[in-house]
Each structure stands twice: as C-alpha cells, then as structure tokens.
Motif scaffolding. Structure first.
Motif, short mmCIF file in Angstrom:
data_model
loop_
_atom_site.label_atom_id
_atom_site.label_comp_id
_atom_site.label_asym_id
_atom_site.label_seq_id
_atom_site.Cartn_x
_atom_site.Cartn_y
_atom_site.Cartn_z
N ALA A 66 31.69 38.77 54.63
CA ALA A 66 30.28 39.13 54.53
C ALA A 66 29.96 39.75 53.17
CB ALA A 66 29.89 40.08 55.65
N TYR A 67 30.95 40.37 52.55
CA TYR A 67 30.77 41.07 51.27
C TYR A 67 31.00 40.16 50.08
CZ TYR A 67 35.68 41.09 52.51
OH TYR A 67 36.91 40.69 52.94
N GLU A 68 31.33 38.90 50.30
CA GLU A 68 31.60 37.98 49.20
C GLU A 68 30.31 37.50 48.54
OE1 GLU A 68 35.79 36.21 51.09
OE2 GLU A 68 34.04 34.90 50.85
N ASP A 69 30.44 37.01 47.33
CA ASP A 69 29.29 36.59 46.54
C ASP A 69 29.04 35.09 46.72
OD1 ASP A 69 27.20 36.48 44.75
OD2 ASP A 69 28.49 36.46 42.96
N HIS A 70 28.27 34.76 47.76
CA HIS A 70 27.87 33.37 48.01
C HIS A 70 26.35 33.30 47.98
CE1 HIS A 70 31.99 32.40 49.05
NE2 HIS A 70 31.99 33.39 49.94
N ASP A 71 25.82 32.19 47.56
CA ASP A 71 24.37 32.11 47.38
C ASP A 71 23.59 32.08 48.70
OD1 ASP A 71 25.08 29.53 48.16
OD2 ASP A 71 24.15 28.53 46.43
N TRP A 72 24.30 31.87 49.82
CA TRP A 72 23.61 31.83 51.11
C TRP A 72 23.66 33.17 51.85
CZ3 TRP A 72 27.19 32.73 55.05
CH2 TRP A 72 28.54 32.52 54.72
N ILE A 73 24.42 34.14 51.33
CA ILE A 73 24.55 35.43 52.02
C ILE A 73 23.23 36.20 52.00
CG2 ILE A 73 25.64 37.71 51.92
CD1 ILE A 73 27.60 35.78 53.01
N GLU A 74 22.61 36.34 50.84
CA GLU A 74 21.38 37.13 50.76
C GLU A 74 20.25 36.54 51.59
OE1 GLU A 74 18.29 39.00 47.44
OE2 GLU A 74 20.19 38.13 46.80
N PRO A 75 19.99 35.21 51.53
CA PRO A 75 18.95 34.67 52.41
C PRO A 75 19.28 34.80 53.90
CG PRO A 75 19.98 32.92 51.11
CD PRO A 75 20.44 34.21 50.55
N LEU A 76 20.57 34.76 54.24
CA LEU A 76 20.95 34.97 55.64
C LEU A 76 20.64 36.41 56.06
CD1 LEU A 76 22.17 34.12 58.31
CD2 LEU A 76 24.45 34.53 57.34
N GLU A 77 20.94 37.37 55.20
CA GLU A 77 20.61 38.76 55.52
C GLU A 77 19.11 38.95 55.65
OE1 GLU A 77 24.19 41.49 53.84
OE2 GLU A 77 22.73 40.84 52.35
N ASP A 78 18.34 38.29 54.80
CA ASP A 78 16.87 38.36 54.91
C ASP A 78 16.42 37.79 56.25
OD1 ASP A 78 16.62 39.48 52.38
OD2 ASP A 78 16.19 37.56 51.39
N LEU A 79 17.02 36.68 56.66
CA LEU A 79 16.66 36.06 57.94
C LEU A 79 17.03 36.97 59.10
CD1 LEU A 79 15.61 33.69 59.60
CD2 LEU A 79 17.88 32.63 59.38
N ILE A 80 18.18 37.62 59.04
CA ILE A 80 18.59 38.55 60.11
C ILE A 80 17.55 39.65 60.27
CG2 ILE A 80 20.28 40.38 60.65
CD1 ILE A 80 22.40 38.46 59.35
N ARG A 81 17.10 40.22 59.17
CA ARG A 81 16.10 41.28 59.25
C ARG A 81 14.77 40.73 59.77
NH1 ARG A 81 19.25 43.04 54.63
NH2 ARG A 81 18.04 41.70 53.22
N ALA A 82 14.44 39.50 59.40
CA ALA A 82 13.20 38.89 59.90
C ALA A 82 13.29 38.63 61.40
CB ALA A 82 12.92 37.58 59.15
N ILE A 83 14.47 38.19 61.89
CA ILE A 83 14.66 37.99 63.33
C ILE A 83 14.50 39.32 64.07
CG2 ILE A 83 16.38 37.40 65.09
CD1 ILE A 83 17.46 35.29 63.06
N ARG A 84 15.11 40.37 63.53
CA ARG A 84 14.96 41.70 64.14
C ARG A 84 13.49 42.11 64.17
NH1 ARG A 84 16.40 46.45 60.31
NH2 ARG A 84 14.59 45.42 59.36
N ASP A 85 12.80 41.95 63.07
CA ASP A 85 11.41 42.39 62.98
C ASP A 85 10.49 41.56 63.87
OD1 ASP A 85 12.29 44.25 61.14
OD2 ASP A 85 11.57 43.14 59.39
N ALA A 86 10.88 40.30 64.13
CA ALA A 86 10.11 39.44 65.02
C ALA A 86 10.46 39.67 66.48
CB ALA A 86 10.34 37.98 64.65
N ASP A 87 11.42 40.56 66.75
CA ASP A 87 11.85 40.91 68.10
C ASP A 87 12.43 39.72 68.85
OD1 ASP A 87 12.25 43.08 69.76
OD2 ASP A 87 10.43 42.71 70.94
#
Length: 226
Positions: A66-87
């Motif tokens: 999870a801590y590695e530098d891949h270009d899909w990690i940051e957008p996945l983290e953004d999506l996780i927070r969006a899923i949480r915020d959307a309940d």
C-alpha cells in the motif's frame, strides 16, 4: 444488488485459467448472496466513475504494498474516501484491508516478524476463526475511529470495523488450499523461508471458516440495500 470489485493485483499466470483472477475468487466466495458483480482492474488503472457505480464495494489482495509508489494508489485512496463519504458499504481483504486503513489515516508497514502463510487462527469477537493468510505487510497504526475485531499473536490488527459500513480483514477468505499451494509454488519459493512454507503446506488439509466469514462480508455489503 451490484457489488463493485476493485481488483488490485493478479493471481499467478500459471494458475489463472484454473483458479481465476482475484476478482473471480470473490465472485465464487460470495455466490448465492444474490449479487451482480462488476470487476474493475484498478491495478491496470481501470476505475469506476465514482462510488455510485455500485451498491457496495470490495477491494482485493495484491502482491504490491500500500505504501509503494504506483500511479493507481492515489486515485484508489481518493475512491476509498469517496465511498466512505457516500456511505456505501466497503469490504477490504489483505491489501484491501491495508489500503483502506492507509487512505483513512492509518499506517501500513512491512512487519519485522516476517510472513504469515496458510491457515491461521484469529480471535474474532470472542470466537476463534480459521482463515488462510498470505502477507508480510500489516496495519501498524489504526485510522481514526477504527475498532479491532480480529487479531492473533502475529497480527494485532487483523480485522477492523470503521463505522458500521466498512469492514477490513488481513487474511484471505477467498483463498482455497489449492490457491495457497499455488502461491507457495510460484511466489513463495525463494522469497519466504522453507520452514514457513512447509508449515503452511502441512496445514492445507485442515478446514477453514471461509464460508462463515463470507456471510459476515455479505452482512456488511447488504447495507447498500438500506
């Protein structure tokens, strides 16, 4: 009910035709719960439009950290927070467990104590449950508001609840004995000590509680209907 599976890695090439990719392992595990599935290969930068694309979400395991530098990690983290915020309900397994914790403010590290491979027994809400594992990384700092519901001496933060709609688990309920055997053969040898791999192979004939835990996963995902 539509479940979106965020696939963050691929099973070994040598067994994919037989055992399927990681997303397909979860469709088999959750078969019978009345779900329709859409698999997004986020490891290949295939993302949904947003959290409304599914009623509930599941994040798979991965060989990546999870801590590695891949270009899909940051957008996945953004999506996780969006899923949480959307309940919307969200379940994470192994890497999924770790990336959810990291995205919500926790910390993931390579564990000094080494690897957990094969059948492991966890204390889970006062009961014992056996599931297959394959990991060295662990969640070492919890995100705010997280509650630990599963642990053992090797993995203190093996299962987390964050609110009542996000559940994460470090071991792999979707991994059968055949899959663990394949991982030992194609990804373990030369990377993990033979003592650990031998012990895991010795435990392949013992039953796990994967089906019972799949029901717990479904109980979380079903909150997308409410």
């Amino acid at each position: 009910m539509r479940i979106g599976i965020l696939q963050t890695g691929h099973s070994p090439d040598e067994v994919r035709d037989d055992l399927g990719d990681y997303g397909q392992m979860f469709t088999r595990l959750l078969d019978g719960h009345g779900y329709d599935f859409t698999i997004y290969s986020v490891v290949d930068n295939e993302f949904p439009d947003g959290p409304e694309a599914a009623d509930g979400w599941l994040i798979t395991g991965s060989k990546h950290g999870a801590y590695e530098d891949h270009d899909w990690i940051e957008p996945l983290e953004d999506l996780i927070r969006a899923i949480r915020d959307a309940d919307r309900p969200l379940v994470g397994v192994c890497f999924g467990h770790q990336i959810i914790a990291q995205a919500l403010g926790g910390k993931v590290e390579k564990f000094d104590g080494g690897w957990a491979v094969g059948r492991q027994v966890y204390d889970m809400n006062g009961d014992k449950i056996a599931l297959n594992a394959w990991h060295q990384d662990q969640v070492t700092e919890l995100p705010e508001g997280a509650r630990v519901f599963a642990s053992n001496d090797f993995c203190e933060n093996a299962g987390l609840m964050i609110g009542d709609r996000i559940m994460t688990i470090q071991p792999h309920p979707e991994f059968t004995a055949k899959m663990i055997d394949a991982l030992i053969k194609y990804r373990g040898r030369g990377n993990i000590s033979e003592d650990i791999l031998s012990g895991a192979q010795d435990g392949l004939t013992q039953a796990t509680d994967a089906e019972a835990f799949a029901n717990q996963m479904a109980a979380i995902l079903n909150k997308g209907n409410k």
